[in-house]
Design a protein around this motif. Structure first.
Motif, PDB file in Angstrom:
ATOM      1  N   LEU A  57       6.396 -15.873  10.616  1.00 24.80           N
ATOM      2  CA  LEU A  57       5.806 -15.150  11.734  1.00 24.80           C
ATOM      3  C   LEU A  57       4.955 -13.975  11.264  1.00 24.80           C
ATOM      4  N   HIS A  58       3.887 -13.734  11.988  1.00 22.77           N
ATOM      5  CA  HIS A  58       3.082 -12.551  11.735  1.00 22.77           C
ATOM      6  C   HIS A  58       3.857 -11.296  12.153  1.00 22.77           C
ATOM      7  N   ASN A  59       3.655 -10.234  11.421  1.00 24.82           N
ATOM      8  CA  ASN A  59       4.103  -8.919  11.843  1.00 24.82           C
ATOM      9  C   ASN A  59       2.853  -8.070  12.061  1.00 24.82           C
ATOM     10  N   ARG A  60       3.033  -6.803  12.364  1.00 25.52           N
ATOM     11  CA  ARG A  60       1.863  -5.953  12.632  1.00 25.52           C
ATOM     12  C   ARG A  60       0.981  -5.760  11.399  1.00 25.52           C
ATOM     13  N   LEU A  61       1.567  -5.859  10.219  1.00 23.14           N
ATOM     14  CA  LEU A  61       0.773  -5.714   9.000  1.00 23.14           C
ATOM     15  C   LEU A  61      -0.122  -6.924   8.785  1.00 23.14           C
ATOM     16  N   THR A  62       0.443  -8.126   8.842  1.00 26.95           N
ATOM     17  CA  THR A  62      -0.381  -9.313   8.624  1.00 26.95           C
ATOM     18  C   THR A  62      -1.386  -9.490   9.756  1.00 26.95           C
ATOM     19  N   HIS A  63      -0.990  -9.102  10.955  1.00 28.23           N
ATOM     20  CA  HIS A  63      -1.947  -9.130  12.071  1.00 28.23           C
ATOM     21  C   HIS A  63      -3.131  -8.217  11.779  1.00 28.23           C
ATOM     22  N   SER A  64      -2.863  -6.992  11.317  1.00 28.07           N
ATOM     23  CA  SER A  64      -3.935  -6.035  11.046  1.00 28.07           C
ATOM     24  C   SER A  64      -4.863  -6.538   9.948  1.00 28.07           C
TER      25      SER A  64
END
Length: 518
Positions: A57-64
Motif C-alpha cells: 500500500l502507498h503511504n503519504r511518502l510514496t504518494h508524495s
C-alpha cells in the motif's frame, strides 16, 4: 518571473546556505526531502494505515514521491511547447524544480491516520481549544515549511523561496479573513472555499494558511499580484494540484486491487449496469435514485448528477459515458479480471496499468487563459477530467464506504481524541509542567509568541465568526497551548500516536524510549 523572484529568494538574505544544489529551487527540494517531517510520511496513512501492509500500500511518502514525478512531467511538457510556455510565463512561469519541490511538500502537514485525523484534529482544535483556524492539512504543511521546521539557515522554517512557498498554496486563502473579500463569499466559490455543510459559520472547508503564517503567505503571493487573482493558484500550484489528482486516482485503485479489496464483480456490476441503463436511470427522480442507492448503477448516476451541479463548466454526458466505458474496459476487464497473486505477471499488469493511465492523463493537461473559479490555469482536458472523476468514484464507492474500514476509523478517531485529552491534561498539571517533552514545550512558547503578537495587532483574526477576540494573558496562553498540542499530535506517525497513548494511559510497561517527536 522567476529571475525576478530569485533576487529576493531567501528571507535570511546574506546567510551562508550549505546546500548541495546551486539552484535555489533544487536546494528547496533537497531541504524538503531531508526534513524529518518528510521522512515521517512513510508512517502516515494514505487511505488505510500502512502498518503491516509491507510494500502493498502507498503511504503519504510514496504518494508524495509519485505526485512529484507526475508534476515534473507536466511542467516539462508545458515548457516543451513554445506557445504554451509563453502563456504560462504571463501568469508567473512554471519551473519543473519548483513544482517538484512543492509536490514533495504538499502533504507534510497530514496528521496520523490521514484525512480522518485531519477531521478529528479540526473538530478538537475548534470546539475544545477555541482556535478559529482549527486544523487543516494544507495549512499545516505551510506552517511546517515556514515556521515549525527549524532546519533552514534562519532557524525558523525551511527558508524556502517565494516561488516554492506560493506553489504549496493549493487553496490560497485563510479560513476566514484573507483575502478580503474572502473567496467563500463568491457566487461560485473556488474548490474548497465554501464552508462545510455540517459546520455553518466555520469558514472555508479547505485553506492553505493559518493566520499565524499570514506574513509568509502575503510575501509568497506578492510576486504574483496582477498576474493571477487573489483566490487563484499560481500555475505551479495548479500543476501540483493536478498531479495530486492524477496520482490519487490511479494508485489508490492499484493499491486495493493488490490487497484484494477491490472486487471485480461489484465494480463490473456498477459500471456495466449504468452503461446499459443510463437513459432509464436518468429519468429517475432524486428521491427514487436515493431509495435505490444499493442497486448497481445508481451510485454512478448520482455522481453524474453531482458533477452537473458542481462543475457545469466542463461536465458533458457523452464524455462521462466514454469515461465509464474506458474505465470498465481497462480497469474491470483488464486489471481486475485476474486477482493479484504477487506473481511477476501480476506485478507487470499493475505496472502497465499505472504507466498507461499516467501517460494518458499527463498528456491530457491543458492551460486555460481564463479559467472558471472551479479550476486553476492548468487543467485536464474534458475526456481525462471525466476519467479521473470515475476512477475516484470507484475508490470512494468500493473502498472508502466499506463498513470494515469504518470500523477501524472509528477506533482511530477515539485514539486521537484520547491522545489530545491526555496531552492537554498533562500540560494543565502544574506539578508536571516542567517534565513536558521538550518539543511540546517549545511549540507552546512558539505559539504563545505568535498569539500574543496577533492579540496586540489583529485580535479579530483570533475570533471565530460568532465569537469575541480573546482578552487577557490567560486566554491567549490557552490558545497557544491548544495550537501546540495540535502541532505536536500532527507531527506523529500512526504508530507513534498509538504508542504514545499507550504510554500515557499506563497500558505498556516499556519505557517511553522512542523519539515520538520531530
Amino acid at each position: 518571473m522567476h529571475e525576478e523572484t530569485s533576487r529576493q529568494e531567501r528571507r535570511s538574505a546574506g546567510q551562508d546556505t550549505p546546500d548541495l544544489a546551486a539552484s535555489p529551487y533544487r536546494a528547496d527540494r533537497d531541504r524538503i526531502a531531508s526534513s524529518p517531517f518528510f521522512a515521517r510520511l512513510g508512517g502516515v496513512t494514505q487511505v488505510i494505515s500502512p502498518g503491516g501492509s509491507g510494500l502493498l500500500l502507498h503511504n503519504r511518502l510514496t504518494h508524495s514521491l509519485k505526485v512529484a514525478q507526475v508534476a515534473r512531467a507536466i511542467a516539462e511538457r508545458l515548457a516543451a511547447k513554445p506557445e504554451v510556455a509563453a502563456t504560462v510565463d504571463k501568469f508567473g512561469g512554471c519551473d519543473p524544480d519548483v513544482v517538484e519541490a512543492a509536490s514533495l511538500a504538499h502533504d507534510l502537514g497530514h496528521p496520523p491516520f490521514g484525512h480522518l485525523g485531519e477531521q478529528i484534529l479540526d473538530r478538537v482544535a475548534r470546539n475544545r481549544f477555541g482556535l478559529a483556524d482549527g486544523f487543516e492539512g494544507n495549512a499545516q504543511s505551510f506552517r511546517i515549511v515556514t515556521t515549525t521546521d527549524v532546519r533552514g539557515p534562519g532557524g525558523v522554517g525551511m527558508d524556502l523561496t517565494v516561488a516554492v512557498r506560493a506553489a504549496i498554496l493549493k487553496y490560497p486563502w485563510t479560513r476566514l479573513s484573507h483575502p478580503d473579500p474572502h473567496p467563500s463569499t463568491m457566487a461560485q466559490p473556488p474548490r474548497g472555499a465554501a464552508e462545510p455543510s455540517d459546520a455553518p459559520g466555520s469558514g472555508s472547508a479547505k485553506f492553505s494558511a493559518y493566520v499565524t503564517e499570514l506574513d509568509d503567505f502575503v510575501q509568497a503571493r506578492a510576486p504574483f499580484l496582477g498576474r493571477v487573482d487573489d483566490w487563484q493558484q499560481t500555475v505551479e500550484a495548479s500543476v501540483m494540484d493536478t498531479a495530486d489528482d492524477i496520482a490519487y486516482a490511479i494508485h489508490d485503485v492499484e493499491d486495493f486491487h493488490r490487497v484484494g479489496v477491490l472486487q471485480h464483480a461489484t465494480v463490473a456490476a456498477e459500471l456495466g449496469t449504468w452503461l446499459t441503463e443510463a437513459l432509464a436511470l436518468a429519468e429517475l427522480s432524486d428521491a427514487e435514485l436515493a431509495a435505490q442507492s444499493r442497486r448497481p448503477g445508481r451510485s454512478l448516476e448520482a455522481l453524474r448528477r453531482r458533477l452537473h451541479a458542481k462543475d457545469s463548466w466542463i461536465v458533458d454526458d457523452d464524455a462521462f459515458a466514454a469515461a465509464v466505458a474506458r474505465v470498465r474496459a481497462e480497469l474491470v476487464d483488464g486489471l481486475l479480471a485476474v486477482p493479484f497473486d504477487g506473481s511477476a505477471e501480476a506485478e507487470q499488469t499493475v505496472a502497465g496499468f499505472f504507466s498507461r493511465w499516467s501517460t494518458r492523463l499527463v498528456e491530457g493537461v491543458e492551460v486555460l487563459l481564463n479559467p472558471t473559479t472551479r479550476s486553476g490555469h492548468v487543467v485536464l482536458a474534458a475526456a481525462q477530467w471525466h476519467e479521473v472523476a470515475v476512477l475516484k468514484f470507484v475508490h470512494r464507492r468500493f473502498v472508502l464506504l466499506r463498513p470494515d474500514l469504518a470500523l477501524h476509523q472509528r477506533g482511530q478517531a477515539r485514539l486521537l481524541t484520547k491522545l489530545v485529552d491526555a496531552l492537554d491534561q498533562w500540560m494543565s498539571d502544574r506539578h508536571e509542567a516542567d517534565r513536558l517533552p521538550r518539543r511540546l514545550h517549545d511549540l507552546v512558547e512558539l505559539a504563545d509568541t505568535e498569539y500574543r503578537a496577533l492579540a496586540r495587532t489583529a485580535p479579530h483574526v483570533l475570533a471565530g465568526p460568532a465569537g469575541e477576540p480573546p482578552t487577557g494573558t490567560d486566554a491567549v496562553r490557552a490558545l497557544a497551548r491548544g495550537r501546540a498540542v495540535v502541532d505536536f499530535v500532527a507531527s506523529l506517525t500512526d504508530g507513534q500516536a498509538a504508542a504514545l497513548l499507550d504510554a500515557l494511559s499506563g497500558r505498556t510497561g516499556q519505557l517511553w524510549t522512542e523519539s515520538f517527536v520531530l
